[in-house]
Write a protein that holds these residues in place. Structure first.
Motif: not given
Length: 317
Positions: A35-37, A208-211, A215-218, A279-282
């Motif tokens: 998820v992070s990568k 959009t679908p990938f994000a 989102l569901g994965g985290q 938010a996750q990347n900053m």
């Protein structure tokens, strides 16, 4: 009923994609490392290409309405500034404060703008939305970078305002770069080769679908309980309070029809999906950011329907 069904059919697929991501995490098909990568791929590649394509396709000269543009941009800016002044008085964690402010002022205009406008007014009456799209998207991204940088937490739990660092983050941000390049290519009408345009479009379409899958994965129900009150306040502000103030002001200033519809869509749409990735990347509170995307998206099918019905009953749109 048609508007409600449209709103539901627009929002429900987003929730289902999030649910699929949550299921994949439960089945251990994805993990936190993936998820992070993958979020970095979304932030640095997919969303910038999607943004470039949308701005490049926009016609800046079509039905340009400076009063509407100025009102909308001013409304977004004032909302963000007021939140920056008020939120820190109640939220002690700077990353949480930054995520909260972004989640409240930044709407999902990129995803819902044109589809909702076409459903409300027809394809021949969506010039206002098309014209607003690049300006609002660029302002959203610029303010988000500034706010998330301003509320970053440094070592020792303290943060100092560094204008140089903030300016560098703005200049280096992939979404800001994509916005600027897209505007230059659009205004100067620089042609993009067909093979390259299709490749950019194909990659941008997965953003959009990938994000949402990520989102569901985290997503963690236990963490939602801890943020339930904060998420409820943000959802109320995003979907009811801010639209009520800006729509009332727009009516008072004389906006009607598709122009008021454009204001409605900008300010009543749920929180932007890209706000979670940013938010996750900053270094912001990505858990809260993801929860705000989910809660505002979930309830927006009801609130959008209610706003549209109210304005139509008053014969304002």
């Amino acid at each position: 009923m048609a508007v409600f069904l449209y709103s539901f059919n627009t929002v429900a697929p987003l929730i289902l994609v999030v649910a699929v991501g949550f299921l994949l995490k439960k089945l251990r098909m994805v993990d936190d490392r993936f998820v992070s990568k993958a979020n970095k791929v979304c932030f640095q590649v997919a969303f910038p290409l999607q943004l470039f394509q949308n701005i490049y396709d926009a016609d800046f000269q079509a039905a340009f309405r400076p009063k509407l543009v100025l009102f909308t941009l001013a409304g977004v800016l004032v909302t963000a500034v007021l939140l920056c002044l008020i939120a820190p008085r109640f939220l002690k964690s700077r990353p949480t404060c930054g995520a909260f402010i972004q989640g409240v002022f930044r709407s999902n205009f990129l995803l819902l703008g044109l589809p909702l406008a076409i459903n409300l007014f027809g394809e021949e009456h969506v010039a206002s939305i098309s014209m607003l799209l690049p300006f609002v998207i660029m302002e959203f991204n610029f303010l988000a970078v500034v706010i998330l940088t301003l509320f970053q937490e440094e070592e020792g739990g303290r943060s100092r305002l560094r204008l140089g660092r903030m300016a560098l983050n703005v200049v280096k941000n992939p979404l800001i770069i994509a916005s600027f390049v897209g505007m230059v290519f659009s205004v100067l009408q620089i042609p993009v080769p067909l093979f390259l345009s299709r490749a950019v479009g194909d990659i941008g379409q997965i953003a959009t679908p990938f994000a949402l899958l990520l989102l569901g994965g985290q997503f963690d129900w236990k963490r939602l309980k801890g943020n339930l009150r904060l998420a409820s306040v943000a959802t109320l502000l995003r979907l009811i309070v801010i639209p009520a103030v800006l729509i009332a002001l727009g009516v008072w200033l004389g906006f009607r029809g598709e122009e008021l519809g454009a204001i409605l869509i900008v300010f009543c749409a749920p929180t932007a999906i890209s706000s979670y990735v940013m938010a996750q990347n900053m270094g912001s509170d990505d858990v809260l950011a993801g929860q705000l995307v989910l809660t505002t998206t979930l309830f927006s099918s009801v609130t959008i329907f209610a706003w549209v019905m109210l304005l139509r009953a008053l014969q304002l749109i």
